[in-house]
Design a protein around this motif. Structure first.
Motif, mmCIF file in Angstrom:
data_model
loop_
_atom_site.group_PDB
_atom_site.id
_atom_site.type_symbol
_atom_site.label_atom_id
_atom_site.label_comp_id
_atom_site.label_asym_id
_atom_site.label_seq_id
_atom_site.Cartn_x
_atom_site.Cartn_y
_atom_site.Cartn_z
ATOM 1 N N ALA A 433 67.995 28.453 7.257
ATOM 2 C CA ALA A 433 66.722 28.144 7.921
ATOM 3 C C ALA A 433 66.059 26.928 7.294
ATOM 4 O O ALA A 433 65.488 26.075 7.997
ATOM 5 N N ILE A 434 66.145 26.811 5.956
ATOM 6 C CA ILE A 434 65.552 25.656 5.276
ATOM 7 C C ILE A 434 66.320 24.385 5.629
ATOM 8 O O ILE A 434 65.729 23.325 5.880
ATOM 9 N N GLN A 435 67.653 24.492 5.662
ATOM 10 C CA GLN A 435 68.470 23.334 6.038
ATOM 11 C C GLN A 435 68.132 22.863 7.453
ATOM 12 O O GLN A 435 68.068 21.662 7.725
ATOM 13 N N ASP A 507 60.506 34.790 7.782
ATOM 14 C CA ASP A 507 60.181 33.778 8.792
ATOM 15 C C ASP A 507 59.253 32.695 8.265
ATOM 16 O O ASP A 507 59.180 31.597 8.844
ATOM 17 N N ASP A 508 58.541 32.979 7.184
ATOM 18 C CA ASP A 508 57.567 32.036 6.642
ATOM 19 C C ASP A 508 58.194 31.036 5.671
ATOM 20 O O ASP A 508 57.565 30.030 5.325
ATOM 21 N N MET A 509 59.437 31.296 5.225
ATOM 22 C CA MET A 509 60.000 30.487 4.150
ATOM 23 C C MET A 509 60.183 29.009 4.493
ATOM 24 O O MET A 509 59.870 28.138 3.660
ATOM 25 N N PRO A 510 60.684 28.642 5.670
ATOM 26 C CA PRO A 510 60.783 27.198 5.960
ATOM 27 C C PRO A 510 59.436 26.489 5.880
ATOM 28 O O PRO A 510 59.343 25.362 5.374
ATOM 29 N N ARG A 511 58.360 27.136 6.367
ATOM 30 C CA ARG A 511 57.027 26.547 6.283
ATOM 31 C C ARG A 511 56.585 26.406 4.842
ATOM 32 O O ARG A 511 55.995 25.379 4.455
ATOM 33 N N VAL A 512 56.854 27.409 4.008
ATOM 34 C CA VAL A 512 56.469 27.355 2.592
ATOM 35 C C VAL A 512 57.128 26.160 1.912
ATOM 36 O O VAL A 512 56.472 25.382 1.193
ATOM 37 N N ILE A 513 58.430 26.001 2.109
ATOM 38 C CA ILE A 513 59.138 24.878 1.495
ATOM 39 C C ILE A 513 58.578 23.554 2.007
ATOM 40 O O ILE A 513 58.375 22.602 1.244
#
Length: 552
Positions: A433-435, A507-513
């Motif tokens: 998801a981050i990628q 679901d919040d992790m991409p926004r956090v990064i």
């Protein structure tokens, strides 16, 4: 690279036969699970969430093309057509049938490979810099020393059942590419004022449930005393390490409890009985180890005219060089890192077909050898610059040329809850998801070097504690959440990341990064990397942004 002698081959083949008999007795019900467990662990066999997992040793991270083809064949015949390279330069097969494990080990023995001591409470596979022997900044090549440690530690009867697992890493020089300060013992090759070769020794490092940076126990250890001093440390640990609680059994807990000065004193007392004894290394033993790592026959006077032209006129090729190609100590050569971080796969995964194709490329472009990095990538170690453009084109066809080594896309990640029975949460979907969220190459290059490490549980197989940005999967009342830490590093300036605050939903992790990166871009000074900005401004601005009201 190292070649088995008759003793090595006989030892490994006898070990295969022994484990075949043990496995057959277990399957027939003549060995209990409790009796079989330590036997399988010392042969690299775990029982995971869905199936057995076999961890195969790759000593000092070196592979021949023949060995890589054998691993491809094992993945194809016994697994699901792939393998997973780990942060300790091993390869894991996640789906083999238990009854087939002895057959796999027998095939490994045919190409001088094994799974001995890749698990269990023993001395594990010794690791080192994946650029060992070719890096221009080396004080000395660490591979012969790794081989001497391998010979000493393999099936050592005194250290077969330690209080807990034990890991040793060796760095060839002042720039640490082997993460030695987060190992049970870390060794840094160096020279003293008299230009004599020796080691700076660190002890008590490690990650997991209680992460610690190793402390220096000896500033300069002359090389002949390497094995006797290691043995002294292991004896102190074996005698005083805790066996009543596995969470407090690692040597780092003992070093912390005693203090480094008391631990050093006990080691010196033990060393007094071993120093200058039969395990003292001789010049003959050292030369014998060096003979296994002879300089290959490289050509001279390589014409790099076309290479320079291609670099100037092909932007994509230039990007690949900037991030994936390292200078070589031999003029006209370079080392090329192949990215195993394609978004369609788990970080570190490679298919059997890709392994075969990379083996062919190693024969054609890298003198038949390659390396495994602790960042879960592969390295072709001896590539001529005049052949690099052609190699790059072929890597691109195999989806192994992503020009993102060292960037945020080059994520270190454990298998997590998709495979591991110990994991609290999945880690692979977070990485993907981050990628997907941050995939613009221009933006990645503008961000510069950022280490993003993800672990699915506190065992920290993804080394989240030492990521510039670390992500840890946690369980909150049966729900998967993710804790974020900042400021970790596994280099010579090793540090542990500091937890940012309450954990986040998946679901919040991409926004956090993304928020963390925005703060960095806003606050950084010219040519300042993420870790430098964090150390200068501290955690507060990052924390305020990710927990802002409009994100709650």
């Amino acid at each position: 690279m190292y070649q088995y002698d008759d003793y090595d081959q006989r030892l490994v083949e006898e070990r295969v036969a022994q484990f075949r008999d043990q496995t057959n007795r277990y399957l027939a019900g003549r060995l209990s699970e409790e009796e079989f467990r330590p036997l399988r662990l010392q042969n690299g066999l775990y029982i995971q969430r869905h199936a057995p997992m076999l961890r195969v040793a790759i000593p000092y991270g070196m592979l021949s093309s023949t060995q890589l083809r054998a691993l491809a064949s094992i993945g194809r015949d016994y697994d699901r057509d792939y393998g997973h390279f780990t942060t300790r330069q091993n390869i894991q097969f996640n789906w083999p049938a238990l009854e087939k494990i002895p057959d796999i080990l027998a095939e490994l023995a045919q190409v001088q490979m094994h799974a001995i001591q890749t698990s269990g409470n023993c001395i594990r596979n010794t690791t080192t810099d994946h650029f060992a022997g070719i890096a221009a900044d080396e004080v000395a090549d660490p591979r012969p020393w790794c081989e001497l440690i391998r010979q000493w530690s393999t099936l050592h009867p005194e250290f077969a059942f330690l209080p807990r697992k034990f890991k040793i890493a060796v760095s060839g020089g002042p720039h640490d590419r082997a993460a030695i300060r987060v190992h049970d013992i870390g060794l840094e090759l160096r020279r003293n004022e008299a230009n004599e070769l020796g080691f700076r020794v660190f002890v008590g490092g490690g990650l997991g449930r209680t992460p610690m940076i190793g402390e220096m126990i000896k500033d300069f250890l002359p090389w002949p005393h390497l094995i006797t001093y290691l043995e002294s440390i292991l004896r102190v640990y074996n005698q005083y390490g805790r066996r009543d609680n596995k969470f407090k059994a690692r040597i780092k807990i003992l070093v912390k409890a005693l203090g480094i000065d008391e631990f050093r004193e006990r080691t010196e007392k033990e060393w007094a009985h071993l120093r200058n004894g039969e395990s003292t290394l001789t010049e003959e033993a050292l030369q014998q180890a060096h003979r296994f790592f002879k300089e290959p026959e490289r050509i001279t006077d390589i014409d790099t005219t076309d290479y320079e032209y291609q670099r100037q006129h092909d932007k994509a090729f230039a990007r690949f060089i900037t991030n994936n190609v390292m200078a070589h100590k031999a003029p006209g050569y370079c080392a090329v890192t192949l990215s195993l971080k394609h978004p369609s796969r788990a970080p570190g995964d490679i298919t059997s077909d890709q392994m075969d194709q990379v083996a062919n490329l190693a024969d054609q472009y890298s003198l038949g050898e390659l390396r495994v990095s602790h960042e879960q990538n592969l390295v072709l170690s001896d590539v001529r610059q005049d052949q690099l453009y052609q190699l790059w084109q072929k890597l691109d066809e195999l989806k192994l040329a992503s020009p993102t080594i060292g960037t945020l896309q080059d994520i270190i990640c454990c298998p997590g809850g998709d495979f591991c029975s110990l994991a609290n949460a999945k880690s692979i979907p977070i990485a993907q998801a981050i990628q997907a969220k941050i995939d613009d190459l221009d933006y990645l290059y503008d961000l510069g070097a950022i280490d993003l490490n993800i672990s699915g549980c506190m065992n920290a197989c993804g080394h989240h504690h030492v990521g510039h940005i670390g992500v840890l999967g946690v369980d909150k009342k049966g729900q998967e959440f993710y804790q974020v830490s900042l400021g970790g590093s596994a280099t010579e300036n090793a540090s542990l990341g500091k937890i940012l605050g309450p954990s986040f939903a998946q679901d919040d992790m991409p926004r956090v990064i993304s928020d963390l990166l925005e703060v960095y871009v806003e606050q950084r000074h010219e040519d300042e990397q993420f870790i430098d900005t964090y150390q200068r401004i501290g955690q507060k601005p990052f924390k305020e942004r990710v927990y802002a009201q409009n994100h709650s």
